[in-house]
Design a protein around this motif. Structure first.
Motif, PDB file in Angstrom:
ATOM      1  N   UNK A   1       0.817  -1.118   0.263  1.00  0.00           N
ATOM      2  CA  UNK A   1      -0.134   0.010   0.000  1.00  0.00           C
ATOM      3  C   UNK A   1       0.981   1.320  -0.056  1.00  0.00           C
ATOM      4  N   UNK A   2       2.217   1.165   0.744  1.00  0.00           N
ATOM      5  CA  UNK A   2       2.820   2.392   0.673  1.00  0.00           C
ATOM      6  C   UNK A   2       3.543   2.870  -0.711  1.00  0.00           C
ATOM      7  N   UNK A   3       3.309   1.973  -1.600  1.00  0.00           N
ATOM      8  CA  UNK A   3       3.680   2.146  -2.956  1.00  0.00           C
ATOM      9  C   UNK A   3       3.069   3.186  -3.758  1.00  0.00           C
ATOM     10  N   UNK A   4       1.636   3.237  -3.176  1.00  0.00           N
ATOM     11  CA  UNK A   4       0.626   3.867  -4.130  1.00  0.00           C
ATOM     12  C   UNK A   4      -0.128   5.340  -3.121  1.00  0.00           C
ATOM     13  N   UNK A   5       0.399   4.748  -1.806  1.00  0.00           N
ATOM     14  CA  UNK A   5      -0.318   5.784  -0.688  1.00  0.00           C
ATOM     15  C   UNK A   5       0.699   6.531   0.074  1.00  0.00           C
ATOM     16  N   UNK A   6       0.538   7.815   0.561  1.00  0.00           N
ATOM     17  CA  UNK A   6       1.418   8.445   1.447  1.00  0.00           C
ATOM     18  C   UNK A   6       1.255   7.712   2.932  1.00  0.00           C
ATOM     19  N   UNK A   7       2.340   7.642   3.514  1.00  0.00           N
ATOM     20  CA  UNK A   7       2.265   6.969   5.000  1.00  0.00           C
ATOM     21  C   UNK A   7       1.449   7.770   5.986  1.00  0.00           C
ATOM     22  N   UNK A   8       1.041   8.792   5.662  1.00  0.00           N
ATOM     23  CA  UNK A   8       0.221   9.531   6.596  1.00  0.00           C
ATOM     24  C   UNK A   8      -1.357   9.265   6.407  1.00  0.00           C
ATOM     25  N   UNK A   9      -1.684   8.601   5.072  1.00  0.00           N
ATOM     26  CA  UNK A   9      -3.095   8.426   4.570  1.00  0.00           C
ATOM     27  C   UNK A   9      -3.436   6.944   4.968  1.00  0.00           C
ATOM     28  N   UNK A  10      -2.343   6.106   5.246  1.00  0.00           N
ATOM     29  CA  UNK A  10      -2.404   4.580   5.452  1.00  0.00           C
ATOM     30  C   UNK A  10      -3.879   4.182   6.603  1.00  0.00           C
ATOM     31  N   UNK A  11      -3.341   4.990   7.942  1.00  0.00           N
ATOM     32  CA  UNK A  11      -4.409   4.928   8.667  1.00  0.00           C
ATOM     33  C   UNK A  11      -5.926   5.132   8.506  1.00  0.00           C
ATOM     34  N   UNK A  12      -6.318   5.970   7.613  1.00  0.00           N
ATOM     35  CA  UNK A  12      -7.571   6.137   6.913  1.00  0.00           C
ATOM     36  C   UNK A  12      -8.281   5.121   6.328  1.00  0.00           C
ATOM     37  N   UNK A  13      -7.425   4.012   5.833  1.00  0.00           N
ATOM     38  CA  UNK A  13      -7.948   3.055   5.102  1.00  0.00           C
ATOM     39  C   UNK A  13      -8.627   2.159   6.317  1.00  0.00           C
ATOM     40  N   UNK A  14      -9.653   1.564   6.170  1.00  0.00           N
ATOM     41  CA  UNK A  14     -10.217   0.659   7.144  1.00  0.00           C
ATOM     42  C   UNK A  14      -9.698  -0.335   7.226  1.00  0.00           C
ATOM     43  N   UNK A  15      -9.026  -1.133   6.403  1.00  0.00           N
ATOM     44  CA  UNK A  15      -8.183  -2.329   6.532  1.00  0.00           C
ATOM     45  C   UNK A  15      -7.005  -1.995   7.392  1.00  0.00           C
TER      46      UNK A  15
END
Length: 121
Positions: A1-15
């Motif tokens: 997921x870090x390949x396509x998403x900024x690290x700060x946005x990872x926690x906003x994904x429900x999974x």
């Protein structure tokens, strides 16, 4: 997921939310890690003890003492678990910074658990 998403946005994904991380982290504390390492040692020891007995009974000499292999395998297991722990700590710090969530065990706990079963050639 870090390949396509900024690290700060990872926690906003429900999974990958903070609560999902807490649930996973809670399952692995220092005591559980120690138990898993104890179990791993029994399996590794059994495998190499049986292989050593089989080689001795068949008079097949591979030129490698089973004790040396056991030392190498056990060290590789320790190195790999330390590497994985380091990656987890790094990813949690990278994505969940300042959220108060972290592993409930450390590299020191891993080293101490492996040290209890230190094998020598």
């Amino acid at each position: 997921m870090l390949k396509t998403t900024a690290p700060s946005e990872v926690p906003s994904n429900s999974s990958y939310s903070k609560s999902a991380l807490k649930k996973v982290v809670k399952e692995y504390n220092a005591k559980d890690v120690r138990k898993h390492i104890d179990s791993l040692f029994k399996r590794v020891e059994k495998h190499f003890t049986e292989a050593s007995e089989k080689a001795t009974s068949e008079d097949v000499s591979t030129g490698i003492a089973s004790g040396n292999v056991m030392v190498g395998v056990w060290k590789a297991c320790e190195d790999e678990l330390l590497r994985i722990t380091e990656v987890f700590v790094k990813r949690i710090d990278q994505c969940y910074k300042d959220m108060g969530v972290g592993l409930e065990y450390s590299a020191t706990d891993v080293q101490a658990a492996f040290k209890r079963h230190r094998v020598s050639a």
